[in-house]
Design a protein around this motif. Structure first.
Motif, PDB file in Angstrom:
ATOM      1  N   UNK A 232      59.672   1.219  22.883  1.00 44.87           N
ATOM      2  CA  UNK A 232      59.185   2.146  21.876  1.00 44.87           C
ATOM      3  C   UNK A 232      60.285   2.340  20.836  1.00 44.87           C
ATOM      4  N   UNK A 233      59.857   2.560  19.613  1.00 47.17           N
ATOM      5  CA  UNK A 233      60.822   2.744  18.530  1.00 47.17           C
ATOM      6  C   UNK A 233      60.465   3.968  17.701  1.00 47.17           C
ATOM      7  N   UNK A 234      61.471   4.467  16.977  1.00 43.34           N
ATOM      8  CA  UNK A 234      61.304   5.613  16.076  1.00 43.34           C
ATOM      9  C   UNK A 234      62.104   5.333  14.810  1.00 43.34           C
ATOM     10  N   UNK A 235      61.836   6.041  13.715  1.00 37.40           N
ATOM     11  CA  UNK A 235      62.585   5.816  12.476  1.00 37.40           C
ATOM     12  C   UNK A 235      64.088   6.015  12.682  1.00 37.40           C
ATOM     13  N   UNK A 236      64.872   5.180  12.012  1.00 38.38           N
ATOM     14  CA  UNK A 236      66.332   5.289  12.029  1.00 38.38           C
ATOM     15  C   UNK A 236      66.767   6.091  10.815  1.00 38.38           C
ATOM     16  N   UNK A 237      67.632   7.064  11.013  1.00 38.20           N
ATOM     17  CA  UNK A 237      67.974   8.016   9.963  1.00 38.20           C
ATOM     18  C   UNK A 237      68.609   7.349   8.750  1.00 38.20           C
ATOM     19  N   UNK A 238      69.278   6.196   8.920  1.00 33.46           N
ATOM     20  CA  UNK A 238      69.925   5.529   7.797  1.00 33.46           C
ATOM     21  C   UNK A 238      69.014   4.505   7.111  1.00 33.46           C
ATOM     22  N   UNK A 239      67.792   4.368   7.584  1.00 34.53           N
ATOM     23  CA  UNK A 239      66.878   3.360   7.044  1.00 34.53           C
ATOM     24  C   UNK A 239      66.648   3.521   5.557  1.00 34.53           C
ATOM     25  N   UNK A 240      66.595   4.758   5.081  1.00 40.94           N
ATOM     26  CA  UNK A 240      66.239   5.008   3.683  1.00 40.94           C
ATOM     27  C   UNK A 240      67.205   4.363   2.702  1.00 40.94           C
ATOM     28  N   UNK A 241      68.476   4.263   3.058  1.00 36.29           N
ATOM     29  CA  UNK A 241      69.439   3.588   2.185  1.00 36.29           C
ATOM     30  C   UNK A 241      69.614   2.131   2.581  1.00 36.29           C
ATOM     31  N   UNK A 242      69.668   1.841   3.883  1.00 39.36           N
ATOM     32  CA  UNK A 242      69.957   0.476   4.314  1.00 39.36           C
ATOM     33  C   UNK A 242      68.922  -0.532   3.828  1.00 39.36           C
ATOM     34  N   UNK A 243      67.635  -0.178   3.925  1.00 44.22           N
ATOM     35  CA  UNK A 243      66.600  -1.122   3.501  1.00 44.22           C
ATOM     36  C   UNK A 243      66.701  -1.398   2.006  1.00 44.22           C
ATOM     37  N   UNK A 244      67.050  -0.400   1.228  1.00 47.84           N
ATOM     38  CA  UNK A 244      67.174  -0.591  -0.226  1.00 47.84           C
ATOM     39  C   UNK A 244      68.322  -1.548  -0.552  1.00 47.84           C
ATOM     40  N   UNK A 245      69.426  -1.429   0.180  1.00 46.28           N
ATOM     41  CA  UNK A 245      70.569  -2.311  -0.052  1.00 46.28           C
ATOM     42  C   UNK A 245      70.236  -3.741   0.366  1.00 46.28           C
ATOM     43  N   UNK A 246      69.577  -3.916   1.498  1.00 45.53           N
ATOM     44  CA  UNK A 246      69.202  -5.267   1.946  1.00 45.53           C
ATOM     45  C   UNK A 246      68.275  -5.931   0.934  1.00 45.53           C
ATOM     46  N   UNK A 247      67.290  -5.199   0.435  1.00 44.87           N
ATOM     47  CA  UNK A 247      66.385  -5.781  -0.567  1.00 44.87           C
ATOM     48  C   UNK A 247      67.130  -6.070  -1.879  1.00 44.87           C
ATOM     49  N   UNK A 248      68.093  -5.229  -2.252  1.00 45.07           N
ATOM     50  CA  UNK A 248      68.876  -5.523  -3.449  1.00 45.07           C
ATOM     51  C   UNK A 248      69.722  -6.782  -3.238  1.00 45.07           C
ATOM     52  N   UNK A 249      70.270  -6.978  -2.048  1.00 46.48           N
ATOM     53  CA  UNK A 249      71.023  -8.203  -1.781  1.00 46.48           C
ATOM     54  C   UNK A 249      70.150  -9.431  -1.981  1.00 46.48           C
ATOM     55  N   UNK A 250      68.934  -9.399  -1.435  1.00 47.49           N
ATOM     56  CA  UNK A 250      68.012 -10.525  -1.627  1.00 47.49           C
ATOM     57  C   UNK A 250      67.751 -10.756  -3.109  1.00 47.49           C
ATOM     58  N   UNK A 251      67.606  -9.668  -3.870  1.00 42.28           N
ATOM     59  CA  UNK A 251      67.366  -9.760  -5.305  1.00 42.28           C
ATOM     60  C   UNK A 251      68.566 -10.360  -6.030  1.00 42.28           C
TER      61      UNK A 251
END
Length: 402
Positions: A232-251
């Motif tokens: 089972x999984x739950x939201x990770x508190x740092x997700x809100x910034x980490x996902x944005x940085x990962x997508x910016x890296x791809x960009x």
């Protein structure tokens, strides 16, 4: 000798951890670094703690005084800023660095502020040659470099990048500091007043370049079972910034992982009924925390019981903390890659201080301006290949394939 690194905000909670680490690294006197902050009394106290054959010098500078900040930039190779919340205190230094061509690293996790800085100062940084690299701490080096590491492995072993990557926190031991709490409260306070900002914060591609901004819908994690990790999984508190940085890296890298690249993060809570209950409680607790931060009366009440600026985990907690992450990638033809990332010490403080220092050293010593010219970069897009070996040798991180 190289121009010095300058730690700005040296007397802050994280700044002191960072300075102690740099002092340890500088056992032979070859590192060349300085401390800077606005309080001479606090700087003298920290300098006395770090006394010895290679005691660091210090400079006085206030976050709001551009003349003093410009003097720092004239002297520095890289300025490392630990002065947060960055949305309240960070802009003048970024502005001056962008104007003077001075490289810069920080540990912000404030998406709205990063977007503001890119919009206001990217053209100046590109013209002057300043490399500005936000998010060089626990948010978001493990996520950003963890995805990059997995994708390199996928390309080498399978001949293609993964179209989807998941990061799951298997185990985690760490604490909050008052600075982190203040930053989270400020983001919630700003968002509560501004509907446009709320929309921006909900956009996973908020930090991507406009010309290649994806439109594919990203999965929003709730309390759910994830068969890839049998938990089972739950939201990770740092997700809100980490996902944005990962997508910016791809960009920034030219979208090598595809315009339809999917990425999400979560915390593993167990594969039984207790794990299911923990996932539900975690998801609910995070939602209630952000609502509480946004409402003035509850924000005031919560602030009475949470760490104040300058407070944080004890030295023992910093030493015994750790983080254990697993990354699972799927290619478009349903092949799977798994990698892991283990980090010693409290992730947000003990590990963050080391990651931030090594990022700054890497930017100064290992990444040429011909290869990475001026502009706003992410850790992965600026220096992943050079930084990972540093982190493994000097910061207690271990990247592995499964």
């Amino acid at each position: 000798m190289n121009k010095p690194l300058i730690v700005f905000g040296a007397t802050s909670f994280v700044g002191q951890i960072l300075c102690r680490y740099l002092h340890e690294l500088n056992h032979d006197g070859s590192l060349n670094w300085l401390m800077a902050a606005r309080s001479e009394d606090k700087l003298k106290q920290l300098q006395q703690e770090l006394s010895g054959p290679h005691t660091p010098e210090y400079r006085l500078a206030d976050a709001a005084n551009e003349t003093q900040l410009r003097a720092l930039c004239d002297e520095a190779a890289v300025i490392i800023s630990t002065v947060g919340p960055y949305a309240l205190y960070g802009e003048p230094l970024v502005k001056v660095c962008a104007e003077t061509g001075t490289d810069y690293c920080d540990l912000t996790g404030e998406t709205q502020w990063i977007k503001r800085m890119i919009d206001r100062y990217e053209s100046q940084a590109q013209a002057s040659g300043a490399r500005i690299v936000h998010c060089c701490g626990f948010d978001s080096i493990p996520s950003d470099l963890g995805v990059w590491f997995l994708q390199q492995h996928a390309q080498e072993q399978l001949g293609s990048y993964c179209q989807q990557v998941k990061m799951r926190v298997r185990k985690f031991k760490g604490g909050f500091s008052g600075g982190t709490v203040a930053s989270m409260m400020n983001v919630a306070k700003e968002a509560a007043k501004d509907p446009a900002l709320r929309r921006e914060l909900s956009d996973p591609y908020a930090l991507c370049r406009a010309e290649n901004k994806p439109r594919v819908r990203q999965h929003k994690i709730g309390a759910e079972m994830d068969e890839d990790v049998s938990s089972w999984i739950a939201p990770f508190v740092m997700e809100a910034i980490n996902t944005r940085i990962v997508h910016r890296s791809n960009s920034l890298l030219g979208q090598p992982w595809g315009q339809d690249f999917l990425y999400d993060e979560a915390v593993m809570t167990g594969n039984d009924d207790k794990g299911k209950s923990r996932a539900k409680r975690t998801a609910l607790g995070q939602s209630m925390m952000m609502v509480g931060f946004a409402i003035p009366p509850t924000r005031w009440l919560m602030s009475r019981f949470l760490p104040k600026p300058g407070e944080g985990p004890s030295p023992e907690m910093q030493r015994t903390g750790f983080f254990d992450l697993v990354f699972v990638g799927h290619t478009a033809d349903n092949k799977t890659v798994r990698t892991t990332l283990y980090g010693e010490r409290d992730p947000g403080y003990g590990a963050t201080g080391r990651m931030l220092a090594q990022a700054a050293l890497c930017l100064r010593d290992d990444v040429s301006r011909e290869d990475k010219p001026g502009g706003f970069w992410t850790p992965a897009s600026a220096m992943a290949a050079q930084l990972i070996p540093r982190l493994e040798q000097h910061a207690g991180l271990s990247f592995k394939t499964e």
